[in-house]
Design an enzyme around this catalytic site. Sequence first.
Site, PDB file in Angstrom:
ATOM      1  N   LYS A   1       0.583  -0.818   0.417  1.00  0.00           N
ATOM      2  CA  LYS A   1       0.229   0.353  -0.084  1.00  0.00           C
ATOM      3  C   LYS A   1       1.108   1.096   0.261  1.00  0.00           C
ATOM      4  CE  LYS A   1      -2.414  -1.366   4.054  1.00  0.00           C
ATOM      5  NZ  LYS A   1      -1.522  -1.991   4.200  1.00  0.00           N
TER       6      LYS A   1
ATOM      7  N   ARG B   1      -0.217  -9.448  13.331  1.00  0.00           N
ATOM      8  CA  ARG B   1      -0.695  -8.183  12.422  1.00  0.00           C
ATOM      9  C   ARG B   1      -1.874  -8.188  11.173  1.00  0.00           C
ATOM     10  NH1 ARG B   1       3.747  -4.597  10.481  1.00  0.00           N
ATOM     11  NH2 ARG B   1       2.031  -3.357   9.987  1.00  0.00           N
TER      12      ARG B   1
HETATM   13  P1  ADP Z   1       1.425  -1.725   2.963  1.00  0.00           P
HETATM   14  O1  ADP Z   1       2.294  -0.405   3.044  1.00  0.00           O
HETATM   15  O2  ADP Z   1       0.581  -2.278   2.750  1.00  0.00           O
HETATM   16  O3  ADP Z   1       2.470  -2.400   4.759  1.00  0.00           O
HETATM   17  P2  ADP Z   1       4.901  -1.793   2.281  1.00  0.00           P
HETATM   18  O4  ADP Z   1       4.790  -0.668   1.006  1.00  0.00           O
HETATM   19  O5  ADP Z   1       5.282  -0.966   2.795  1.00  0.00           O
HETATM   20  O6  ADP Z   1       3.265  -2.286   2.445  1.00  0.00           O
HETATM   21  O7  ADP Z   1       5.777  -2.739   1.345  1.00  0.00           O
HETATM   22  C1  ADP Z   1       6.141  -4.245   2.458  1.00  0.00           C
HETATM   23  C2  ADP Z   1       6.827  -4.698   1.835  1.00  0.00           C
HETATM   24  O8  ADP Z   1       7.029  -4.811   0.353  1.00  0.00           O
HETATM   25  C3  ADP Z   1       8.293  -3.372   1.684  1.00  0.00           C
HETATM   26  O9  ADP Z   1       9.160  -3.809   1.931  1.00  0.00           O
HETATM   27  C4  ADP Z   1       7.765  -3.076   0.012  1.00  0.00           C
HETATM   28  O10 ADP Z   1       9.583  -2.716  -0.193  1.00  0.00           O
HETATM   29  C5  ADP Z   1       7.938  -4.605  -0.689  1.00  0.00           C
HETATM   30  N1  ADP Z   1       7.293  -4.251  -2.010  1.00  0.00           N
HETATM   31  C6  ADP Z   1       6.369  -3.521  -2.283  1.00  0.00           C
HETATM   32  N2  ADP Z   1       5.310  -4.157  -3.303  1.00  0.00           N
HETATM   33  C7  ADP Z   1       6.292  -4.817  -3.993  1.00  0.00           C
HETATM   34  C8  ADP Z   1       5.621  -5.676  -4.581  1.00  0.00           C
HETATM   35  N3  ADP Z   1       4.703  -5.528  -5.785  1.00  0.00           N
HETATM   36  N4  ADP Z   1       6.584  -6.938  -5.483  1.00  0.00           N
HETATM   37  C9  ADP Z   1       7.534  -7.141  -4.109  1.00  0.00           C
HETATM   38  N5  ADP Z   1       7.765  -5.802  -2.844  1.00  0.00           N
HETATM   39  C10 ADP Z   1       7.574  -5.276  -2.438  1.00  0.00           C
HETATM   40  P1  AMP Z   2       1.805   0.723   8.795  1.00  0.00           P
HETATM   41  O1  AMP Z   2       2.768   1.585   8.992  1.00  0.00           O
HETATM   42  O2  AMP Z   2       0.350   1.168   8.228  1.00  0.00           O
HETATM   43  O3  AMP Z   2       2.136  -0.764   8.891  1.00  0.00           O
HETATM   44  O4  AMP Z   2       0.844   0.469  10.811  1.00  0.00           O
HETATM   45  C1  AMP Z   2       1.406   0.566  11.507  1.00  0.00           C
HETATM   46  C2  AMP Z   2       0.711   0.384  12.771  1.00  0.00           C
HETATM   47  O5  AMP Z   2       0.036   1.235  13.263  1.00  0.00           O
HETATM   48  C3  AMP Z   2      -0.410  -0.924  12.871  1.00  0.00           C
HETATM   49  O6  AMP Z   2      -0.743  -1.950  12.849  1.00  0.00           O
HETATM   50  C4  AMP Z   2      -1.897   0.133  13.536  1.00  0.00           C
HETATM   51  O7  AMP Z   2      -1.130  -0.646  15.480  1.00  0.00           O
HETATM   52  C5  AMP Z   2      -1.493   1.648  13.554  1.00  0.00           C
HETATM   53  N1  AMP Z   2      -1.946   1.867  12.944  1.00  0.00           N
HETATM   54  C6  AMP Z   2      -2.253   2.709  11.264  1.00  0.00           C
HETATM   55  N2  AMP Z   2      -3.057   3.442  10.648  1.00  0.00           N
HETATM   56  C7  AMP Z   2      -4.213   2.714  12.184  1.00  0.00           C
HETATM   57  C8  AMP Z   2      -5.642   2.223  11.787  1.00  0.00           C
HETATM   58  N3  AMP Z   2      -6.158   3.315  10.778  1.00  0.00           N
HETATM   59  N4  AMP Z   2      -6.527   2.359  13.056  1.00  0.00           N
HETATM   60  C9  AMP Z   2      -5.577   1.723  13.434  1.00  0.00           C
HETATM   61  N5  AMP Z   2      -4.673   1.804  13.841  1.00  0.00           N
HETATM   62  C10 AMP Z   2      -3.248   2.050  12.916  1.00  0.00           C
END
Ligand code: ADP
Ligand code: AMP
Length: 213
Positions: free
Chosen positions: A13, A171
């Site tokens: 995301k 999570r």
């Molecule tokens: P989210 O915001 O949904 O938690 P991230 O954007 O931080 O996820 O992505 C999670 C991990 O996967 C990061 O290390 C990122 O660099 C990697 N990643 C993101 N998109 C891809 C993809 N399409 N293929 C492989 N790895 C990816």
């Molecule tokens: P993220 O960076 O989106 O993976 O979020 C990291 C952590 O922040 C999550 O596991 C939650 O503990 C908290 N968090 C982020 N966004 C929210 C939300 N919209 N509602 C509740 N907790 C959140």
Amino acid sequence: MKIIMLGAPGAGKGTQAKMIADKYSIPHISTGDIFRANIKNGTELGMEAKKYMDKGQLVPDELTVRILLDRVAKDDCSNGYVLDGFPRTIPQAEVLDSELTKIGDKIDYAIDVDVPDENIVNRMSGRRACVSCGATYHIVHIPPKQQGICDKCGSELILRDDDAPETVLKRLKVYHEQTQPLIDFYSKKGILKTVDGTVDSADVFKAITAILG
Ligand code: ADP
Ligand code: AMP
């Protein structure tokens, strides 16, 4: 344009939201980033949020909604925004909806980045985040030019505390219980768009831009 990114933790995301924000010149708003910035600065909000984040739980709706509504009320949001990690519960989505309705507004797209659970632990254990600007990398899939150093600002890259495998599993459970129902919520509103998040991040972005135009 107002966009919501849906998907499991680690689905990509944030990676996609940053690209969307750049291309369409709208702010990328991540509640997780806001909490982490507060933890880093030692604020009261940060200390409260950390209690939940470290356990892989969600921060309570009341606190999270207040933070988000304050943020989207800022001037830079007047042309829209891309929300990453919010909403994460049906009550959060309902509050956002009713606040937007009050001002005659609405969310245009809810984009679900679809990645099966099997891929998630690998994604998270390889994720590295910049301590300073929040940019994210993956040690195998999206590596920085220089190991351990952020391409964008030169600061150190770290493994997030909540990306430890046992916290990731927690999570994921929380995601399925509390966040996944949002897919149905936005589908019923007719604004859900699903993209395959297992392909290369550039190809995920192509699928998203085909939707957004
Ligand atoms: P989210 O915001 O949904 O938690 P991230 O954007 O931080 O996820 O992505 C999670 C991990 O996967 C990061 O290390 C990122 O660099 C990697 N990643 C993101 N998109 C891809 C993809 N399409 N293929 C492989 N790895 C990816
Ligand atoms: P993220 O960076 O989106 O993976 O979020 C990291 C952590 O922040 C999550 O596991 C939650 O503990 C908290 N968090 C982020 N966004 C929210 C939300 N919209 N509602 C509740 N907790 C959140």
